[in-house]
Write a protein that holds these residues in place. Structure first.
Motif, PDB file in Angstrom:
ATOM      1  N   UNK B  94       0.840  -1.194   0.000  1.00 51.44           N
ATOM      2  CA  UNK B  94       0.000   0.000   0.000  1.00 51.44           C
ATOM      3  C   UNK B  94       0.878   1.247   0.000  1.00 51.44           C
ATOM      4  N   UNK B  95       1.989   1.192   0.740  1.00 49.04           N
ATOM      5  CA  UNK B  95       2.907   2.328   0.777  1.00 49.04           C
ATOM      6  C   UNK B  95       3.434   2.669  -0.606  1.00 49.04           C
ATOM      7  N   UNK B  96       3.882   1.639  -1.320  1.00 52.86           N
ATOM      8  CA  UNK B  96       4.394   1.870  -2.672  1.00 52.86           C
ATOM      9  C   UNK B  96       3.296   2.415  -3.577  1.00 52.86           C
ATOM     10  N   UNK B  97       2.107   1.828  -3.462  1.00 47.82           N
ATOM     11  CA  UNK B  97       0.995   2.277  -4.302  1.00 47.82           C
ATOM     12  C   UNK B  97       0.673   3.738  -4.029  1.00 47.82           C
ATOM     13  N   UNK B  98       0.652   4.119  -2.762  1.00 42.77           N
ATOM     14  CA  UNK B  98       0.373   5.517  -2.411  1.00 42.77           C
ATOM     15  C   UNK B  98       1.438   6.420  -3.014  1.00 42.77           C
ATOM     16  N   UNK B  99       2.698   6.002  -2.866  1.00 41.82           N
ATOM     17  CA  UNK B  99       3.762   6.846  -3.406  1.00 41.82           C
ATOM     18  C   UNK B  99       3.598   7.010  -4.915  1.00 41.82           C
ATOM     19  N   UNK B 113       9.439   2.471 -13.334  1.00 39.56           N
ATOM     20  CA  UNK B 113       9.147   1.693 -12.124  1.00 39.56           C
ATOM     21  C   UNK B 113       7.860   0.880 -12.325  1.00 39.56           C
ATOM     22  N   UNK B 114       6.866   1.576 -12.874  1.00 42.50           N
ATOM     23  CA  UNK B 114       5.565   0.944 -13.094  1.00 42.50           C
ATOM     24  C   UNK B 114       5.681  -0.308 -13.969  1.00 42.50           C
ATOM     25  N   UNK B 115       6.411  -0.180 -15.071  1.00 37.98           N
ATOM     26  CA  UNK B 115       6.571  -1.311 -15.982  1.00 37.98           C
ATOM     27  C   UNK B 115       7.282  -2.464 -15.278  1.00 37.98           C
ATOM     28  N   UNK B 116       8.300  -2.113 -14.485  1.00 35.64           N
ATOM     29  CA  UNK B 116       9.045  -3.160 -13.813  1.00 35.64           C
ATOM     30  C   UNK B 116       8.221  -3.893 -12.765  1.00 35.64           C
ATOM     31  N   UNK B 117       7.362  -3.161 -12.086  1.00 28.92           N
ATOM     32  CA  UNK B 117       6.500  -3.818 -11.101  1.00 28.92           C
ATOM     33  C   UNK B 117       5.586  -4.807 -11.813  1.00 28.92           C
ATOM     34  N   UNK B 158       4.187  -8.995  -3.474  1.00 27.11           N
ATOM     35  CA  UNK B 158       4.199  -7.529  -3.423  1.00 27.11           C
ATOM     36  C   UNK B 158       3.748  -6.879  -4.741  1.00 27.11           C
ATOM     37  N   UNK B 159       4.286  -7.335  -5.889  1.00 28.38           N
ATOM     38  CA  UNK B 159       3.870  -6.677  -7.139  1.00 28.38           C
ATOM     39  C   UNK B 159       2.353  -6.713  -7.354  1.00 28.38           C
ATOM     40  N   UNK B 160       1.727  -7.855  -7.088  1.00 22.43           N
ATOM     41  CA  UNK B 160       0.270  -7.932  -7.281  1.00 22.43           C
ATOM     42  C   UNK B 160      -0.431  -6.971  -6.333  1.00 22.43           C
ATOM     43  N   UNK B 161       0.039  -6.960  -5.083  1.00 23.56           N
ATOM     44  CA  UNK B 161      -0.597  -6.077  -4.100  1.00 23.56           C
ATOM     45  C   UNK B 161      -0.458  -4.618  -4.512  1.00 23.56           C
ATOM     46  N   UNK B 162       0.729  -4.255  -4.981  1.00 23.07           N
ATOM     47  CA  UNK B 162       0.954  -2.864  -5.389  1.00 23.07           C
ATOM     48  C   UNK B 162       0.007  -2.481  -6.526  1.00 23.07           C
ATOM     49  N   UNK B 163      -0.034  -3.321  -7.555  1.00 26.32           N
ATOM     50  CA  UNK B 163      -0.858  -2.990  -8.717  1.00 26.32           C
ATOM     51  C   UNK B 163      -2.330  -2.892  -8.323  1.00 26.32           C
ATOM     52  N   UNK B 164      -2.794  -3.860  -7.513  1.00 25.51           N
ATOM     53  CA  UNK B 164      -4.200  -3.829  -7.102  1.00 25.51           C
ATOM     54  C   UNK B 164      -4.497  -2.590  -6.266  1.00 25.51           C
ATOM     55  N   UNK B 165      -3.582  -2.241  -5.363  1.00 30.25           N
ATOM     56  CA  UNK B 165      -3.808  -1.061  -4.524  1.00 30.25           C
ATOM     57  C   UNK B 165      -3.800   0.206  -5.365  1.00 30.25           C
ATOM     58  N   UNK B 166      -2.913   0.246  -6.361  1.00 22.47           N
ATOM     59  CA  UNK B 166      -2.885   1.414  -7.246  1.00 22.47           C
ATOM     60  C   UNK B 166      -4.225   1.598  -7.944  1.00 22.47           C
ATOM     61  N   UNK B 167      -4.751   0.477  -8.448  1.00 16.88           N
ATOM     62  CA  UNK B 167      -6.059   0.545  -9.119  1.00 16.88           C
ATOM     63  C   UNK B 167      -7.106   1.107  -8.166  1.00 16.88           C
ATOM     64  N   UNK B 168      -7.077   0.582  -6.932  1.00  8.90           N
ATOM     65  CA  UNK B 168      -8.086   1.006  -5.958  1.00  8.90           C
ATOM     66  C   UNK B 168      -7.951   2.490  -5.654  1.00  8.90           C
ATOM     67  N   UNK B 204      -8.208  -4.156  -0.038  1.00  5.81           N
ATOM     68  CA  UNK B 204      -8.363  -5.436   0.657  1.00  5.81           C
ATOM     69  C   UNK B 204      -8.681  -6.567  -0.307  1.00  5.81           C
ATOM     70  N   UNK B 205      -9.469  -6.275  -1.333  1.00  7.11           N
ATOM     71  CA  UNK B 205      -9.749  -7.317  -2.319  1.00  7.11           C
ATOM     72  C   UNK B 205      -8.446  -7.807  -2.945  1.00  7.11           C
ATOM     73  N   UNK B 206      -7.580  -6.868  -3.314  1.00  7.56           N
ATOM     74  CA  UNK B 206      -6.283  -7.235  -3.870  1.00  7.56           C
ATOM     75  C   UNK B 206      -5.458  -8.011  -2.862  1.00  7.56           C
TER      76      UNK B 206
END
Ligand SMILES: Nc1ncnc2c1ncn2[C@@H]1O[C@H](COP(=O)(O)OP(=O)(O)OP(=O)(O)O)[C@@H](O)[C@H]1O
Ligand SMILES: [Mg+2]
Lengths: 279, 294
Positions: B94-99, B113-117, B158-168, B204-206
């Motif tokens: 969530x921290x990475x997604x917020x940033x 960064x986005x592509x690499x995640x 982590x990558x899945x969590x980041x991407x899902x949190x970003x979407x949210x 949370x869904x992610x």
């Protein structure tokens, strides 16, 4: 001496006296926002050109003009909300109560506490009615429940919505009608006790009855606040405002007292616009 | 002449309605396909394994003797693993997604960064195992304890969590943030009070999906070196451990030697499914609790 007196017709004397009265009235109202040569770009797009405008205390200033002419942009510049768009660049001066709002020492959070904003679309938070109003005071550090209760009631009364919501303060704000939501947003703005309220087409999403209510409210509020309102509704501008600025393609074509703008505008384009001939 | 000709509309109407029905059938069939396969799987697992589940199995230690074998150690291992994985993943994800969504300037670096995640989400899990082995087990000299395994698993999801949190976070309407800034809130106040609560159900869904993945994953733990048998129950994140899917893996592997191991594996799958169900339900309840606020 007597001859000189009679050389001026009685009517002319009266008119001059009236103008004098107007002038003195004008002088009494202090300038809160003094905009000088403001230019603004969104990336390459030059959205505001050499804007010069004074906003006065205890007055309603209306901003009119066709879609895309920069009304919202100007409004959002006054509380620096426009900077949320990363590509924005500005030059020129805006002084708020004699102090430049672009000054490095000025904190935008402080500016926005003194210059509140009501948006075009009602945008309550997905929280209870109470929490919506208490949000502003809370972020500014007020924790005392009794004080918060008082602010909530005072603000809701101020926005003339207290009677409609007093029995459902802890219900979700999304359960209110559009018109009620907009007045809730106005109340939310009052809760931080600003000096200036910026309103971007506050009634464009409302039915005629709610619109009149909000207009009444604005007339009431100007006793204590300076109000700047963007509107597409000419009648509304003439009904509630003291001064009107006509924007066109990012420029101020004409800015004067509302009765002058609507009755004897100096610029042909202003006349065309308020008579619905373009825009 | 009217452009929308009533006769033409009539003629095409039948065809349009048929296409409409076909579309519905196609989507229904694709759902059925998944359900049928899942049904067969669950049926097989249950018919093989349900008879082997009893109190002794649930509370027993691991054993080479199928009649005595229990999986409490593996259950505890899975739960301890989650104690590490859930908070670490949520915090950094969530921290990475917020940033990335709310602080980072849109530009080349950000899209790099986005592509690499996004690419990291596709890296085989065994590679994360190798990473965990090198960094946590060896370089930081943790040994193959829960903490090392948990951190490795966190990296994996982590990558899945980041991407899902970003979407949210991106799905939170801009006007909510603007309303908050307009009242003089700082960025952090706006994020904490307005944006995160609104994004939380999506986050949370992610998180549920990625944690489920971590619960079922084996490859990274194989690399880290999880003992196959006979260890004391883990009592903290600094103990050695095994997890349910590892147990399924070993028992399936050895089922050619001892036939009963296959049934034990099925029984363990049932338990694993139950643990997943339990964790997911908890997460969904938390999520709904937040959703109700609106
Ligand atoms: N975020 C943005 N990025 C780029 N250009 C923008 C952005 N916001 C506004 N503009 C452009 O700036 C100009 C002025 O926009 P603005 O929103 O101020 O118009 P407006 O007078 O409020 O119009 P309306 O009456 O339709 O609300 C328009 O040409 C618009 O396309
Ligand atoms: Mg606008």
């Amino acid at each position: 001496m007597a001859g000189a007196m009679t050389a001026i017709p009685q009517a002319e004397v009266k008119k001059r006296a009236n103008i004098e009265v107007l002038r003195t009235l004008e002088q009494e109202k202090e300038v809160v926002f003094d905009t000088q040569n403001l230019n603004l770009w969104y990336g390459e797009k030059h959205a505001l050109r050499d804007i010069n405008l004074d906003i006065h205390e205890e007055e309603v200033t209306a901003i009119i003009g066709p879609s895309g002419c920069g009304k919202s942009t100007y409004l959002k510049t006054l509380n620096r909300m426009v900077e949320l768009v990363p590509s924005v660049r500005t030059t020129g001066v805006i002084q708020y109560k004699g102090k430049s709002i672009f000054d490095k020492s000025l904190r935008v959070e402080e500016l926005r506490t003194q210059v509140g904003m009501v948006f075009q679309k009602p945008n309550p938070f997905p929280k209870s009615i109470y929490e919506n109003i208490a949000y502003g005071p809370k972020i500014h550090g007020i924790r005392n429940k009794m004080i918060l209760d008082e602010i909530v009631e005072k603000s809701l009364r101020g926005a003339y919505i207290w009677d409609e919501v007093k029995d459902r303060l802890h219900d979700n704000a999304y359960g209110l009608s559009g018109g009620q939501q907009q007045r809730l947003c106005i109340a939310r703005c009052l809760a931080i006790e600003p000096d200036v309220i910026l309103m971007d087409e506050p009634t464009s999403a409302l039915d005629p009855k709610s619109t009149l209510k909000v207009e009444e409210l604005i007339r009431e509020l100007k006793k204590d606040y300076a109000i700047v309102i963007v509107t597409h509704n000419m009648q509304q501008a003439s009904r509630i405002s003291d001064r009107t600025a006509f924007f066109l393609d990012g420029e101020v074509v004409e800015y004067d007292r509302t009765d002058v703008i609507f009755n004897e505008p100096t610029d042909q384009r202003t006349e065309d616009y308020i008579n619905g001939r373009f825009g | 002449m009217k452009y929308v000709d009533a006769v033409q509309v009539q003629k095409r109407m039948n065809f349009r309605l048929i296409v409409n029905t076909i579309a519905k059938i196609i989507f229904f069939l694709s759902t059925v396909f998944g359900l049928v396969v899942l049904g067969i799987l669950i049926y097989r697992v249950f018919s093989d394994g349900i008879g082997w589940i009893n109190m002794d199995f649930l509370t027993g230690k691991l054993s080479t003797d199928p009649e005595k074998a229990g999986i409490l150690g593996a259950i505890l291992g899975t739960l301890w693993l989650m104690v590490v994985v859930a908070p670490v993943t949520m915090f950094f994800g969530v921290g990475t997604a917020i940033y990335l969504e709310l602080y980072a300037k849109k530009g080349k670096l950000r899209s790099f960064i986005q592509t690499n995640i996004a690419n990291l989400a596709g890296v085989p899990s065994i590679v994360y195992g190798i990473l965990g082995m090198t960094v946590f087990v060896r370089a930081l000299d943790m040994g193959n304890i829960v903490l090392a395994g948990g951190l490795t698993m966190s990296l994996l999801i982590l990558p899945i969590t980041i991407v899902a949190s970003q979407e949210a976070i991106r799905a939170v309407p801009n006007h909510l943030g603007e309303a908050s800034y307009g009242l003089g809130a700082t960025k952090w106040q706006t994020i904490k009070n307005i944006i995160l609560p609104a994004a939380l159900p999506g986050i949370l869904t992610g998180a549920i999906l990625s944690l489920s993945r971590a619960i079922g994953e084996t490859a990274p733990l194989v690399v880290i070196g999880i003992p196959a048998l006979l260890i004391p129950f883990p009592g903290s994140i600094f103990d050695k451990f095994t997890v349910l899917p590892m147990q399924i893996y070993y028992w399936t592997l050895d089922s050619s030697l001892v036939e009963e191991y296959a049934y034990l594996a099925s029984a363990t799958i049932i338990i694993l499914l139950l643990v997943l169900l339990l964790l997911n339900t908890t997460a969904i309840i938390i999520r709904n609790k937040f959703q109700k606020r609106y």
